[in-house]
Design a protein around this motif. Sequence first.
Motif, PDB file in Angstrom:
ATOM      1  N   ILE A 187      -4.686 -11.388   7.220  1.00 21.35           N
ATOM      2  CA  ILE A 187      -4.700 -12.771   8.170  1.00 21.35           C
ATOM      3  C   ILE A 187      -4.273 -12.025   9.760  1.00 21.35           C
ATOM      4  CG2 ILE A 187      -4.040 -14.941   9.209  1.00 21.35           C
ATOM      5  CD1 ILE A 187      -3.112 -15.577   6.209  1.00 21.35           C
ATOM      6  N   ASP A 188      -5.385 -12.037  10.550  1.00 23.81           N
ATOM      7  CA  ASP A 188      -5.266 -11.406  11.815  1.00 23.81           C
ATOM      8  C   ASP A 188      -5.106 -12.343  13.126  1.00 23.81           C
ATOM      9  OD1 ASP A 188      -5.471  -9.574  13.988  1.00 23.81           O
ATOM     10  OD2 ASP A 188      -7.457  -9.090  13.542  1.00 23.81           O
ATOM     11  N   ASP A 189      -3.768 -13.098  12.864  1.00 22.04           N
ATOM     12  CA  ASP A 189      -3.380 -13.943  13.776  1.00 22.04           C
ATOM     13  C   ASP A 189      -2.276 -13.422  14.738  1.00 22.04           C
ATOM     14  OD1 ASP A 189      -3.237 -16.346  15.217  1.00 22.04           O
ATOM     15  OD2 ASP A 189      -4.097 -17.638  13.620  1.00 22.04           O
ATOM     16  N   THR A 190      -1.274 -14.209  15.170  1.00 24.18           N
ATOM     17  CA  THR A 190      -0.277 -13.762  16.059  1.00 24.18           C
ATOM     18  C   THR A 190       0.590 -12.993  15.366  1.00 24.18           C
ATOM     19  OG1 THR A 190       0.781 -16.071  15.413  1.00 24.18           O
ATOM     20  CG2 THR A 190      -0.146 -15.832  17.596  1.00 24.18           C
ATOM     21  N   LYS A 191       0.819 -13.507  13.873  1.00 29.45           N
ATOM     22  CA  LYS A 191       1.415 -12.197  13.193  1.00 29.45           C
ATOM     23  C   LYS A 191       0.389 -11.790  12.344  1.00 29.45           C
ATOM     24  CE  LYS A 191       5.598 -14.265  12.113  1.00 29.45           C
ATOM     25  NZ  LYS A 191       6.514 -15.313  11.024  1.00 29.45           N
ATOM     26  N   LYS A 192       0.588 -10.658  11.734  1.00 33.16           N
ATOM     27  CA  LYS A 192      -0.351  -9.999  10.954  1.00 33.16           C
ATOM     28  C   LYS A 192       0.232 -10.031   9.528  1.00 33.16           C
ATOM     29  CE  LYS A 192      -2.271  -8.767  14.787  1.00 33.16           C
ATOM     30  NZ  LYS A 192      -3.295  -9.721  15.334  1.00 33.16           N
ATOM     31  N   ILE A 193      -0.439 -10.784   8.708  1.00 34.37           N
ATOM     32  CA  ILE A 193      -0.150 -11.138   7.465  1.00 34.37           C
ATOM     33  C   ILE A 193      -0.965 -10.491   6.208  1.00 34.37           C
ATOM     34  CG2 ILE A 193       0.602 -12.761   5.505  1.00 34.37           C
ATOM     35  CD1 ILE A 193       1.470 -14.639   7.498  1.00 34.37           C
ATOM     36  N   GLN A 194      -0.577  -9.581   5.244  1.00 39.86           N
ATOM     37  CA  GLN A 194      -1.404  -9.201   4.314  1.00 39.86           C
ATOM     38  C   GLN A 194      -0.885  -9.595   2.990  1.00 39.86           C
ATOM     39  OE1 GLN A 194      -2.447  -4.707   4.525  1.00 39.86           O
ATOM     40  NE2 GLN A 194      -2.735  -4.816   2.222  1.00 39.86           N
ATOM     41  N   ILE A 195      -1.978 -10.081   2.326  1.00 41.41           N
ATOM     42  CA  ILE A 195      -1.789 -10.739   0.885  1.00 41.41           C
ATOM     43  C   ILE A 195      -2.078  -9.872  -0.133  1.00 41.41           C
ATOM     44  CG2 ILE A 195      -2.052 -12.701  -0.494  1.00 41.41           C
ATOM     45  CD1 ILE A 195      -2.397 -14.349   2.142  1.00 41.41           C
ATOM     46  N   ASP A 196      -1.284  -9.081  -0.682  1.00 41.81           N
ATOM     47  CA  ASP A 196      -1.428  -8.042  -1.898  1.00 41.81           C
ATOM     48  C   ASP A 196      -1.869  -6.751  -1.223  1.00 41.81           C
ATOM     49  OD1 ASP A 196      -0.175  -9.465  -4.001  1.00 41.81           O
ATOM     50  OD2 ASP A 196      -2.503 -10.406  -4.355  1.00 41.81           O
ATOM     51  N   ALA A 197      -1.419  -5.857  -2.041  1.00 44.78           N
ATOM     52  CA  ALA A 197      -1.458  -4.330  -1.457  1.00 44.78           C
ATOM     53  C   ALA A 197      -2.165  -3.026  -2.331  1.00 44.78           C
ATOM     54  CB  ALA A 197      -0.133  -3.953  -1.394  1.00 44.78           C
ATOM     55  N   SER A 198      -3.424  -3.564  -2.924  1.00 46.27           N
ATOM     56  CA  SER A 198      -4.042  -2.456  -3.395  1.00 46.27           C
ATOM     57  C   SER A 198      -4.591  -1.452  -2.717  1.00 46.27           C
ATOM     58  CB  SER A 198      -5.238  -3.062  -4.328  1.00 46.27           C
ATOM     59  OG  SER A 198      -6.011  -4.043  -3.635  1.00 46.27           O
ATOM     60  N   VAL A 199      -4.839  -2.031  -1.270  1.00 46.34           N
ATOM     61  CA  VAL A 199      -5.432  -1.299  -0.274  1.00 46.34           C
ATOM     62  C   VAL A 199      -4.514  -1.297   0.938  1.00 46.34           C
ATOM     63  CG1 VAL A 199      -7.279  -0.955   1.245  1.00 46.34           C
ATOM     64  CG2 VAL A 199      -7.652  -2.105  -1.127  1.00 46.34           C
ATOM     65  N   ASP A 200      -4.474   0.048   1.533  1.00 46.60           N
ATOM     66  CA  ASP A 200      -3.778   0.199   2.724  1.00 46.60           C
ATOM     67  C   ASP A 200      -4.674   0.271   3.756  1.00 46.60           C
ATOM     68  OD1 ASP A 200      -2.574   1.312   5.029  1.00 46.60           O
ATOM     69  OD2 ASP A 200      -2.084   3.175   4.174  1.00 46.60           O
ATOM     70  N   LEU A 201      -4.907  -0.826   4.644  1.00 46.12           N
ATOM     71  CA  LEU A 201      -5.961  -1.124   5.656  1.00 46.12           C
ATOM     72  C   LEU A 201      -5.853  -0.184   6.885  1.00 46.12           C
ATOM     73  CD1 LEU A 201      -6.079  -5.003   5.180  1.00 46.12           C
ATOM     74  CD2 LEU A 201      -7.718  -3.187   4.059  1.00 46.12           C
ATOM     75  N   ASP A 202      -4.562   0.515   7.056  1.00 47.73           N
ATOM     76  CA  ASP A 202      -4.583   1.261   8.130  1.00 47.73           C
ATOM     77  C   ASP A 202      -4.370   0.327   9.443  1.00 47.73           C
ATOM     78  OD1 ASP A 202      -3.591   3.631   9.058  1.00 47.73           O
ATOM     79  OD2 ASP A 202      -5.452   4.839   8.225  1.00 47.73           O
ATOM     80  N   LYS A 203      -3.838  -0.609   9.301  1.00 45.37           N
ATOM     81  CA  LYS A 203      -3.662  -2.064  10.346  1.00 45.37           C
ATOM     82  C   LYS A 203      -2.225  -2.543  10.423  1.00 45.37           C
ATOM     83  CE  LYS A 203      -8.190  -4.432  10.038  1.00 45.37           C
ATOM     84  NZ  LYS A 203      -8.518  -4.258  11.550  1.00 45.37           N
ATOM     85  N   PRO A 204      -1.997  -2.852  11.584  1.00 47.60           N
ATOM     86  CA  PRO A 204      -0.470  -3.250  11.771  1.00 47.60           C
ATOM     87  C   PRO A 204      -0.047  -4.394  10.575  1.00 47.60           C
ATOM     88  CG  PRO A 204      -1.866  -4.243  13.429  1.00 47.60           C
ATOM     89  CD  PRO A 204      -2.670  -2.874  12.835  1.00 47.60           C
ATOM     90  N   VAL A 205       1.013  -4.606  10.131  1.00 48.10           N
ATOM     91  CA  VAL A 205       1.213  -5.302   9.065  1.00 48.10           C
ATOM     92  C   VAL A 205       2.608  -5.778   9.259  1.00 48.10           C
ATOM     93  CG1 VAL A 205       1.688  -6.208   6.822  1.00 48.10           C
ATOM     94  CG2 VAL A 205      -0.275  -4.591   7.149  1.00 48.10           C
TER      95      VAL A 205
END
Length: 189
Positions: free
Chosen positions: A26-44
Amino acid sequence: MVEMEEVAPKVFKIVEPKYKNNVYYIDDTKKIQIDASVDLDKPVDVLVLTHCHVDHILKAAAIKRKNPNCTIAASEEAAVHIKNMDEVTLVKEAGEDVERFRVDLVLDNGAKLFTGEYKLAVLKVPGHTSGDIALYDPAKQILFSGDCWLGGDSTGRWDLPTGNLRELKKSVDILKALKVKVLCTGHSY
Ligand SMILES: [Zn+2]
């Protein structure tokens, strides 16, 4: 380069190739990632783990290392199994060398996670494991169901450590009763 599909405004779905695990960002004011099979190389800012299975926690330590201020959030039960990396995580069965990490924030039923326009409520949905959680935004009618409910009549397994069919049925009924426009499952099968 992983492909990202925008399934709702600012909500992206990424399919991890090995375990066919769906990760959401979820790329909103806060960056929320749900589950972690992948490292997206994005701010979390917040990494939510729906449960402790290996395919959902695989890259959590790597994400934390790149984002030292990231809060890793999960249920109390998941936090314990992750701390111990015990048989409930299925790490040994999968033959994965999962780097250790700890859960920073324990999510109870009814806990809230806000980012921008999204107000996600935590629902405890045991049955696939004892510590599964789902995230639901009633205004946006978006549900992140993890491995509990996979859509239609499809559910997660209940025959793995701490799984329980009766509990799973109860949890799936809770999720099916919600008004859902966008269903974001942990897997797409
Ligand atoms: Zn699972």
